[in-house]
Structures are given as C-alpha cells and as structure tokens.
Design an enzyme around this catalytic site. Structure first.
Site, PDB file in Angstrom:
ATOM      1  N   CYS A   1       0.798  -1.222   0.000  1.00 26.37           N
ATOM      2  CA  CYS A   1       0.000   0.000   0.000  1.00 26.37           C
ATOM      3  C   CYS A   1       0.841   1.288   0.000  1.00 26.37           C
ATOM      4  O   CYS A   1       1.368   1.677  -1.019  1.00 26.37           O
ATOM      5  CB  CYS A   1      -0.980  -0.030   1.167  1.00 26.37           C
ATOM      6  SG  CYS A   1      -2.398   1.076   0.972  1.00 26.37           S
TER       7      CYS A   1
ATOM      8  N   ARG B   1     -12.984   5.407  -2.717  1.00 25.61           N
ATOM      9  CA  ARG B   1     -12.137   4.466  -1.994  1.00 25.61           C
ATOM     10  C   ARG B   1     -12.405   3.055  -2.491  1.00 25.61           C
ATOM     11  O   ARG B   1     -13.557   2.621  -2.564  1.00 25.61           O
ATOM     12  CB  ARG B   1     -12.384   4.567  -0.501  1.00 25.61           C
ATOM     13  CG  ARG B   1     -11.323   3.867   0.337  1.00 25.61           C
ATOM     14  CD  ARG B   1     -11.180   4.460   1.718  1.00 25.61           C
ATOM     15  NE  ARG B   1      -9.901   4.070   2.308  1.00 25.61           N
ATOM     16  CZ  ARG B   1      -8.791   4.763   2.186  1.00 25.61           C
ATOM     17  NH1 ARG B   1      -8.786   5.901   1.544  1.00 25.61           N
ATOM     18  NH2 ARG B   1      -7.662   4.337   2.729  1.00 25.61           N
TER      19      ARG B   1
ATOM     20  N   HIS C   1      -3.832  -6.059   1.837  1.00 20.08           N
ATOM     21  CA  HIS C   1      -3.644  -6.222   3.276  1.00 20.08           C
ATOM     22  C   HIS C   1      -4.276  -7.554   3.666  1.00 20.08           C
ATOM     23  O   HIS C   1      -4.510  -8.410   2.845  1.00 20.08           O
ATOM     24  CB  HIS C   1      -4.351  -5.086   4.027  1.00 20.08           C
ATOM     25  CG  HIS C   1      -3.823  -3.728   3.705  1.00 20.08           C
ATOM     26  ND1 HIS C   1      -2.653  -3.243   4.241  1.00 20.08           N
ATOM     27  CD2 HIS C   1      -4.306  -2.738   2.907  1.00 20.08           C
ATOM     28  CE1 HIS C   1      -2.441  -2.008   3.811  1.00 20.08           C
ATOM     29  NE2 HIS C   1      -3.425  -1.684   2.990  1.00 20.08           N
TER      30      HIS C   1
END
Length: 240
Positions: A95, A129, A192
């Site tokens: 990320c 997002r 993640h």
C-alpha cells in the site's frame, strides 16, 4: 550445527504499519524458523542507522500523513535501497510504501509526495475508496487472496509487470484489471489482510530468493499449511 541466519528488515514500522501488515513480518519469521533458518528482525525508522546487511525488506501501509512523515528519510535512503534492489534482495512493499517505491503519489488535494523510483509506477489520489475483499490470479503464485483499502490509483509503466490479474476487486486503479507490481525481486501490492498468512507461496518466494542470494541454496521442507489452506477457502467465499 548453527542455523543459517536470515536478516529481515521492517521498513518504517512506526509510521507505515496498518491494516495488519505486521502479520507479514510474523509470517516470514515463523516460516523461516520452520525451514530451519534463524531469522533476525531489524526495524528501520526515520533517523535510524541503516543496517549493513539485509536479506529481506518488508514495508507496510500508512495514511497520507504517515507517508509525508517518512518521505524525507526515504528519499535520503533511496540510494541504499536501490543498491539492495539491484543486488536482488527480495522485498515486499504494501500500500503506502508500494506507492512511495514508485515515482510519486499525488494526493487528491494536489500535494506531490515524491517516491524513490524503484518501481515504474505513478499514483494519483482519487475521491472513490477501493475497499473490500480481492482475489488476484498470478502465473507464479496462483490465487492471491487479500483485502484492499486505498483511494490511490496506481498506473504501471513499461518497466514493471503486475503481480496478478484481478478476478474480484479493484486492484491498482479499478480500470486495467492489474494488481500490484513486480521488478526484479521486488513485489508491491495493495493487499492487506495480512497478505502473507493467507498466501504462503509469496512468503516462501521471499525466503527462497533471500536464502539463495546469501547461501546459494534454499533448504526447503514440506510444511503443513492446512490452517492457511482453510483460511484461504473461507476468504474465497466472502463477498466483495
């Protein structure tokens, strides 16, 4: 007989270590032990002395504020990191550090955060997002399962290849079906979850490259990965 040591460096854990990225470090350490190696964990934060020898480098995600906090130090350490990359030290950047290993990250407010240019990528902050479970197909690693949560849209240049092709999720930018980037022995990804506990093939790849680089061989035994396999089965059934 003394066990062969492998030095693992966690990059900026104080500011770039969210969404479970610490699990990647724990996975590499434990699997190194299972394969008979002696892992040595080091941390590097802004202002620290960069270690002389490193076998694996791991970096995680962070908020925009965290990226701004480490930017000056990361740029200062850029020559050392470039040297490690060109010497084929394996790395996994997740990320935020994935973005900063590229050319730049331009936030949605127009703030330019310079990267160190190891990866031929550019990232632009967006209003939307991209968040949820994600499954990516990789020729080398098979199904890569994780969780993405980012508003940055990353676009790959000609100098890198994607880590995989998105089957479920958004990936780098929600447009070209690519997720992550690869250059030499560097892997960048938005996944993640943590990534490595559910994807031990990637952890083993990092260990194999590190061991061969340092010792000329990788002492690999067959591990019982039924817990990881079960976790993968459950994760695959989860909705986006």
């Amino acid at each position: 007989m003394n066990k062969k040591e492998l030095t693992i460096l966690q990059l900026y854990p104080r500011d770039m270590n969210i969404y479970g990225d610490w699990g990647n470090v724990l996975t590499v350490i434990r699997r190194a032990q299972w394969y008979g190696y002696e892992p040595k964990l080091l941390e590097y934060n802004p202002g620290d002395t960069f270690p002389v020898h490193v076998d694996i480098v791991l970096g995680g995600g962070g908020q925009d504020a965290g990226q701004e906090k480490i930017q000056a130090d990361l740029l200062k350490m850029s020559p050392k990191l470039h040297e490690l990359v060109e010497n084929d030290v394996p790395m996994l950047m997740i990320c935020g550090l994935y973005q900063l290993f590229g050319k730049f990250f331009k936030t949605k407010d127009g703030v330019m955060i310079d990267g160190i240019g190891i990866l031929d990528i550019e990232t632009y902050g967006g209003e939307e997002r991209m968040i949820g479970n994600i499954v990516t197909d990789s020729d080398e690693f098979g199904e890569i399962i994780g969780y993405e949560n980012h508003s940055g849209q990353t676009f790959l240049g000609e100098g890198v290849q994607p880590l995989g092709t998105v089957r479920k999720g958004a990936g780098n930018n929600g447009q070209d079906n690519g997720e992550g980037a690869r250059y030499r022995h560097v892997i960048g990804s938005y996944l993640h979850g943590s990534l490595l506990p559910k994807n031990p093939a990637i952890a083993d790849w990092l260990l194999e490259k590190a061991a061969i680089q340092r010792y000329g061989e990788f002492s690999q035994t067959i591990l019982d990965d039924h817990f990881a396999s079960h976790a993968r089965e459950i994760a695959l059934k989860r909705p986006r």
